[in-house]
Scaffold this motif. Structure first.
Motif, PDB file in Angstrom:
ATOM      1  N   UNK A  26     -45.595 -92.798   5.032  1.00  9.15           N
ATOM      2  CA  UNK A  26     -44.483 -91.933   5.435  1.00  9.15           C
ATOM      3  C   UNK A  26     -44.899 -90.469   5.390  1.00  9.15           C
ATOM      4  N   UNK A  27     -45.636 -90.069   4.339  1.00  8.43           N
ATOM      5  CA  UNK A  27     -46.148 -88.699   4.251  1.00  8.43           C
ATOM      6  C   UNK A  27     -47.102 -88.407   5.405  1.00  8.43           C
ATOM      7  N   UNK A  28     -47.963 -89.371   5.683  1.00  2.68           N
ATOM      8  CA  UNK A  28     -48.932 -89.219   6.774  1.00  2.68           C
ATOM      9  C   UNK A  28     -48.209 -88.977   8.098  1.00  2.68           C
ATOM     10  N   UNK A  29     -47.224 -89.829   8.404  1.00  2.00           N
ATOM     11  CA  UNK A  29     -46.522 -89.707   9.693  1.00  2.00           C
ATOM     12  C   UNK A  29     -45.716 -88.415   9.788  1.00  2.00           C
ATOM     13  N   UNK A  30     -45.247 -87.940   8.651  1.00  2.00           N
ATOM     14  CA  UNK A  30     -44.475 -86.695   8.647  1.00  2.00           C
ATOM     15  C   UNK A  30     -45.352 -85.470   8.884  1.00  2.00           C
ATOM     16  N   UNK A  31     -46.577 -85.478   8.330  1.00  2.00           N
ATOM     17  CA  UNK A  31     -47.385 -84.253   8.317  1.00  2.00           C
ATOM     18  C   UNK A  31     -48.624 -84.264   9.211  1.00  2.00           C
ATOM     19  N   UNK A  32     -48.972 -85.405   9.771  1.00  2.00           N
ATOM     20  CA  UNK A  32     -50.240 -85.450  10.522  1.00  2.00           C
ATOM     21  C   UNK A  32     -50.262 -84.484  11.706  1.00  2.00           C
ATOM     22  N   UNK A  33     -49.140 -84.380  12.423  1.00  2.00           N
ATOM     23  CA  UNK A  33     -49.119 -83.494  13.589  1.00  2.00           C
ATOM     24  C   UNK A  33     -49.255 -82.026  13.190  1.00  2.00           C
ATOM     25  N   UNK A  34     -48.683 -81.658  12.044  1.00  2.00           N
ATOM     26  CA  UNK A  34     -48.801 -80.268  11.570  1.00  2.00           C
ATOM     27  C   UNK A  34     -50.249 -79.955  11.203  1.00  2.00           C
ATOM     28  N   UNK A  35     -50.895 -80.893  10.506  1.00  2.00           N
ATOM     29  CA  UNK A  35     -52.308 -80.695  10.138  1.00  2.00           C
ATOM     30  C   UNK A  35     -53.161 -80.622  11.399  1.00  2.00           C
ATOM     31  N   UNK A  36     -52.877 -81.519  12.330  1.00  2.00           N
ATOM     32  CA  UNK A  36     -53.631 -81.543  13.590  1.00  2.00           C
ATOM     33  C   UNK A  36     -53.493 -80.200  14.312  1.00  2.00           C
ATOM     34  N   UNK A  37     -52.273 -79.670  14.387  1.00  2.00           N
ATOM     35  CA  UNK A  37     -52.034 -78.391  15.083  1.00  2.00           C
ATOM     36  C   UNK A  37     -52.811 -77.249  14.437  1.00  2.00           C
ATOM     37  N   UNK A  38     -52.776 -77.189  13.106  1.00  2.00           N
ATOM     38  CA  UNK A  38     -53.504 -76.133  12.387  1.00  2.00           C
ATOM     39  C   UNK A  38     -55.008 -76.278  12.645  1.00  2.00           C
ATOM     40  N   UNK A  39     -55.512 -77.506  12.515  1.00  2.00           N
ATOM     41  CA  UNK A  39     -56.948 -77.747  12.707  1.00  2.00           C
ATOM     42  C   UNK A  39     -57.375 -77.441  14.137  1.00  2.00           C
ATOM     43  N   UNK A  40     -56.542 -77.803  15.100  1.00  2.00           N
ATOM     44  CA  UNK A  40     -56.867 -77.540  16.509  1.00  2.00           C
ATOM     45  C   UNK A  40     -56.901 -76.041  16.772  1.00  2.00           C
ATOM     46  N   UNK A  41     -55.940 -75.320  16.193  1.00  2.00           N
ATOM     47  CA  UNK A  41     -55.905 -73.865  16.369  1.00  2.00           C
ATOM     48  C   UNK A  41     -57.149 -73.209  15.765  1.00  2.00           C
ATOM     49  N   UNK A  42     -57.590 -73.719  14.615  1.00  2.00           N
ATOM     50  CA  UNK A  42     -58.733 -73.115  13.929  1.00  2.00           C
ATOM     51  C   UNK A  42     -60.080 -73.508  14.541  1.00  2.00           C
ATOM     52  N   UNK A  43     -60.174 -74.741  15.055  1.00  2.00           N
ATOM     53  CA  UNK A  43     -61.474 -75.216  15.567  1.00  2.00           C
ATOM     54  C   UNK A  43     -61.582 -75.134  17.081  1.00  2.00           C
ATOM     55  N   UNK A  44     -60.455 -75.238  17.775  1.00  2.00           N
ATOM     56  CA  UNK A  44     -60.495 -75.274  19.236  1.00  2.00           C
ATOM     57  C   UNK A  44     -61.030 -76.591  19.763  1.00  2.00           C
ATOM     58  N   UNK A  45     -61.133 -77.605  18.894  1.00  2.00           N
ATOM     59  CA  UNK A  45     -61.710 -78.896  19.292  1.00  2.00           C
ATOM     60  C   UNK A  45     -60.760 -80.031  18.944  1.00  2.00           C
ATOM     61  N   UNK A  50     -58.902 -84.054  15.032  1.00  2.00           N
ATOM     62  CA  UNK A  50     -58.606 -85.440  14.650  1.00  2.00           C
ATOM     63  C   UNK A  50     -59.403 -85.836  13.404  1.00  2.00           C
ATOM     64  N   UNK A  51     -60.658 -85.398  13.348  1.00  2.00           N
ATOM     65  CA  UNK A  51     -61.483 -85.681  12.170  1.00  2.00           C
ATOM     66  C   UNK A  51     -60.897 -85.028  10.915  1.00  2.00           C
ATOM     67  N   UNK A  52     -60.393 -83.805  11.063  1.00  2.00           N
ATOM     68  CA  UNK A  52     -59.811 -83.086   9.925  1.00  2.00           C
ATOM     69  C   UNK A  52     -58.601 -83.850   9.382  1.00  2.00           C
ATOM     70  N   UNK A  53     -57.730 -84.332  10.280  1.00  2.00           N
ATOM     71  CA  UNK A  53     -56.553 -85.097   9.846  1.00  2.00           C
ATOM     72  C   UNK A  53     -56.993 -86.306   9.021  1.00  2.00           C
ATOM     73  N   UNK A  54     -57.980 -87.046   9.536  1.00  2.00           N
ATOM     74  CA  UNK A  54     -58.475 -88.228   8.812  1.00  2.00           C
ATOM     75  C   UNK A  54     -59.074 -87.832   7.463  1.00  2.00           C
ATOM     76  N   UNK A  55     -59.887 -86.786   7.455  1.00  2.00           N
ATOM     77  CA  UNK A  55     -60.542 -86.359   6.211  1.00  2.00           C
ATOM     78  C   UNK A  55     -59.529 -85.911   5.161  1.00  2.00           C
ATOM     79  N   UNK A  56     -58.522 -85.144   5.587  1.00  2.14           N
ATOM     80  CA  UNK A  56     -57.526 -84.624   4.654  1.00  2.14           C
ATOM     81  C   UNK A  56     -56.764 -85.777   3.999  1.00  2.14           C
TER      82      UNK A  56
END
Length: 197
Positions: A26-45, A50-56
């Protein structure tokens, strides 16, 4: 799934800390998109995000007993994601510097020969890894990498969901990476492999 109140989030963190996979999901489904957005903004990739979401979430699960002590979970995740991305980018920069330094040390004729041999070896290993994939993963990987189709296009073509395509592609890439790392004896070789793939 949206977590409506702080109480519910606190309860999910406490249950996750005790090993409840459903609460952690439930935590994963609630926050994965937010983590993905932050990681995408920071990496541009997309791939790195997607790797960052899995690692976190893997790190959170490995140290799940600490979850019940976190009070501002969203802030905690943001800081964790930012630090993880910055560490990964620094590591990639160091790896690229190592590759650049190695190329400078080699005479250019040797460098060309070495790169040619390395490219042939990597291509052969990549083909072997792809051949070992389950049929659907292989089909999705080839459509993505060789045909350069987007996830939605592949999903429509194969009549499956975009999430299923994403899952199969992530699994295929993990398999290829693991297979390649085992087959490339020289650490510099597999480092180069991951930098160019």
């Amino acid at each position: 799934m949206k977590i409506d109140t702080l109480h519910n989030e606190t309860e999910l963190l406490t249950l996750s800390a005790s090993g409840c996979e459903k609460s952690f999901a439930a935590l994963f489904h609630c926050y994965r998109d937010k983590i993905y957005s932050v990681a995408l903004r920071l990496t541009g990739s997309v791939f790195l995000a997607e790797e960052v979401v899995q690692d976190i979430f893997l790190k959170l699960w490995v140290k799940k007993e600490n979850l019940s002590g976190i009070h501002e979970f969203e802030d905690y995740l943001f800081i964790m994601t930012r630090n993880h991305v910055f560490s990964a980018l620094k590591r990639m920069a160091r790896q690229q510097q190592l590759v650049d330094d190695l190329q400078l040390e080699m005479p250019s004729a040797e460098n060309t020969t070495y790169n040619s041999i390395l490219n042939q070896e990597m291509e052969q290993i990549l083909q072997q890894a792809v051949e070992l994939l389950p049929a659907q993963q292989k089909q999705i990987y080839l459509l993505s990498k060789e045909e350069e189709l987007k996830r939605d296009e592949i999903a429509k073509m194969l009549r499956i969901s975009s999430e299923t395509v994403k899952t199969h592609l992530a699994r295929a890439l993990r398999h290829i990476r693991a297979y390649s790392k085992l087959r490339l004896d020289n650490p510099i070789s597999w480092l180069l492999f991951f930098l160019i793939n």
